[in-house]
Motif scaffolding. Structure first.
Motif, PDB file in Angstrom:
ATOM      1  N   CYS A  43     -26.230 -15.139  25.140  1.00 26.11           N
ATOM      2  CA  CYS A  43     -26.123 -14.829  26.572  1.00 26.11           C
ATOM      3  C   CYS A  43     -27.460 -14.384  27.143  1.00 26.11           C
ATOM      4  CB  CYS A  43     -25.070 -13.757  26.802  1.00 26.11           C
ATOM      5  SG  CYS A  43     -23.377 -14.338  26.567  1.00 26.11           S
ATOM      6  N   ARG A  44     -28.191 -13.593  26.385  1.00 20.80           N
ATOM      7  CA  ARG A  44     -29.506 -13.157  26.860  1.00 20.80           C
ATOM      8  C   ARG A  44     -30.431 -14.353  27.072  1.00 20.80           C
ATOM      9  NH1 ARG A  44     -33.972 -12.040  23.936  1.00 20.80           N
ATOM     10  NH2 ARG A  44     -32.839 -11.645  21.996  1.00 20.80           N
ATOM     11  N   LEU A  45     -30.428 -15.272  26.120  1.00 20.13           N
ATOM     12  CA  LEU A  45     -31.280 -16.457  26.252  1.00 20.13           C
ATOM     13  C   LEU A  45     -30.836 -17.344  27.414  1.00 20.13           C
ATOM     14  CD1 LEU A  45     -31.776 -17.405  22.488  1.00 20.13           C
ATOM     15  CD2 LEU A  45     -33.276 -16.049  23.976  1.00 20.13           C
ATOM     16  N   LEU A  46     -29.541 -17.448  27.621  1.00 20.23           N
ATOM     17  CA  LEU A  46     -29.042 -18.231  28.752  1.00 20.23           C
ATOM     18  C   LEU A  46     -29.427 -17.586  30.084  1.00 20.23           C
ATOM     19  CD1 LEU A  46     -25.531 -19.190  27.366  1.00 20.23           C
ATOM     20  CD2 LEU A  46     -27.307 -20.818  28.039  1.00 20.23           C
TER      21      LEU A  46
ATOM     22  N   GLU B 128     -32.057 -15.984  30.689  1.00 18.96           N
ATOM     23  CA  GLU B 128     -33.478 -16.233  30.929  1.00 18.96           C
ATOM     24  C   GLU B 128     -33.693 -17.586  31.603  1.00 18.96           C
ATOM     25  OE1 GLU B 128     -35.884 -15.662  27.484  1.00 18.96           O
ATOM     26  OE2 GLU B 128     -35.112 -13.643  27.105  1.00 18.96           O
ATOM     27  N   ASN B 129     -32.705 -18.483  31.487  1.00 19.44           N
ATOM     28  CA  ASN B 129     -32.798 -19.785  32.152  1.00 19.44           C
ATOM     29  C   ASN B 129     -31.780 -19.884  33.290  1.00 19.44           C
ATOM     30  OD1 ASN B 129     -34.027 -22.414  32.285  1.00 19.44           O
ATOM     31  ND2 ASN B 129     -32.149 -23.287  31.460  1.00 19.44           N
TER      32      ASN B 129
ATOM     33  N   PRO C 121     -29.996 -19.988  36.890  1.00 13.22           N
ATOM     34  CA  PRO C 121     -28.550 -20.196  36.751  1.00 13.22           C
ATOM     35  C   PRO C 121     -28.185 -21.582  36.227  1.00 13.22           C
ATOM     36  CG  PRO C 121     -29.178 -20.687  38.983  1.00 13.22           C
ATOM     37  CD  PRO C 121     -30.458 -20.428  38.228  1.00 13.22           C
ATOM     38  N   LYS C 122     -28.971 -22.142  35.339  1.00 12.72           N
ATOM     39  CA  LYS C 122     -28.786 -23.538  34.935  1.00 12.72           C
ATOM     40  C   LYS C 122     -27.574 -23.751  34.040  1.00 12.72           C
ATOM     41  CE  LYS C 122     -32.859 -24.246  36.877  1.00 12.72           C
ATOM     42  NZ  LYS C 122     -33.455 -22.899  36.863  1.00 12.72           N
ATOM     43  N   GLY C 123     -27.142 -22.709  33.318  1.00  9.74           N
ATOM     44  CA  GLY C 123     -25.991 -22.849  32.427  1.00  9.74           C
ATOM     45  C   GLY C 123     -26.323 -23.463  31.087  1.00  9.74           C
ATOM     46  N   VAL C 124     -27.628 -23.671  30.829  1.00  9.96           N
ATOM     47  CA  VAL C 124     -28.083 -24.230  29.552  1.00  9.96           C
ATOM     48  C   VAL C 124     -29.308 -23.429  29.101  1.00  9.96           C
ATOM     49  CG1 VAL C 124     -27.180 -26.567  29.895  1.00  9.96           C
ATOM     50  CG2 VAL C 124     -29.445 -25.969  30.809  1.00  9.96           C
ATOM     51  N   PHE C 125     -29.761 -23.696  27.866  1.00 13.25           N
ATOM     52  CA  PHE C 125     -30.829 -22.869  27.304  1.00 13.25           C
ATOM     53  C   PHE C 125     -32.217 -23.227  27.809  1.00 13.25           C
ATOM     54  CE2 PHE C 125     -27.458 -22.084  24.189  1.00 13.25           C
ATOM     55  CZ  PHE C 125     -27.523 -20.693  24.121  1.00 13.25           C
ATOM     56  N   VAL C 126     -32.476 -24.512  28.055  1.00  8.78           N
ATOM     57  CA  VAL C 126     -33.774 -24.919  28.605  1.00  8.78           C
ATOM     58  C   VAL C 126     -33.555 -25.981  29.669  1.00  8.78           C
ATOM     59  CG1 VAL C 126     -35.037 -24.420  26.468  1.00  8.78           C
ATOM     60  CG2 VAL C 126     -34.207 -26.728  26.880  1.00  8.78           C
ATOM     61  N   GLY C 127     -34.414 -25.977  30.679  1.00  8.34           N
ATOM     62  CA  GLY C 127     -34.335 -26.993  31.712  1.00  8.34           C
ATOM     63  C   GLY C 127     -33.022 -26.966  32.467  1.00  8.34           C
TER      64      GLY C 127
END
Length: 206
Positions: A135-138, A140-141, A143-149
């Motif tokens: 959740c913390r890593l999400l 950081e990205n 409001p995309k709902g994914v970990f990167v991009g």
């Protein structure tokens, strides 16, 4: 056909992430599901390292599930757009592996008392701890709902598969407990290719 063959047992386990990556990439593949008897009698001696999953791709055989899934993710544009993206994706993939090994340890324990203790610790302590990491890593990205991009990558597939596993094996509904993981679940399952794959894949206990 792409000519890709995925060899694994007739359950999700370590082979499912390879299947998910290929499904998301829109790659046709032959899903070779083996019984333990077939594996021991015919295929084990032909596997690259005497273990599964392994794949046949462009005339060669390759083993190790994390290596295979990372290769196909990179090959088909599901591994981020920069080295920093790939670092974050790898962080998530190896966190998933850490938690998966905790689950496997409890699953393989033969002593009923010790097994119950391991399961309780996993559900009470380890699942919340790792979900907190995700959740913390999400966030950081956000409001995309994914970990990167903005699009689903290998990292999102790994966590989605893990959430499904702990729901099936331990009735731990991570998505219901954590809004960030619910958003990830919805993002993954909304992808048209994954919708089709998930709706049609064979249901197995693990």
């Amino acid at each position: 056909m792409s000519g890709i063959k995925v060899h694994y047992f007739d359950f999700r386990g370590r082979g499912e992430i390879v299947r998910l990556v290929l499904a998301l990439a829109g790659q046709d593949f032959e899903d070779v599901r083996l019984s333990r008897e077939e594996w021991a009698a015919k295929y084990k001696s032909a596997a690259p390292f005497g273990q599964m999953p392994y794949v046949e791709y462009k005339g060669k055989k390759y083993g190790q599930s994390k290596a295979i899934s990372a290769f196909f993710a990179n090959e088909f544009g599901l591994y981020g757009k920069s080295n920093l993206d790939r670092l974050r994706i790898d962080e998530v993939v190896f966190l998933v592996e850490d938690l998966f090994m905790i689950i496997v340890k409890a699953f393989l324990e033969q002593d009923d008392t010790k097994k119950a203790e391991l399961v309780k610790k996993a559900v009470d302590d380890e699942f919340p701890k790792f979900c907190g990491f995700f959740c913390r890593l999400l966030r950081e990205n956000s409001p995309k709902g994914v970990f990167v991009g903005r699009e689903v990558t290998l990292a999102d597939l790994c966590v989605h598969d893990l959430m499904y596993t702990i729901l099936k094996t331990h009735q731990y509904d991570a998505a219901a407990k954590y809004p960030e993981l619910q958003a990830l679940k919805e993002k993954v399952e909304a992808h048209p290719r994954l919708q089709t794959y998930l709706a049609n894949r064979k249901e197995t206990p693990f």
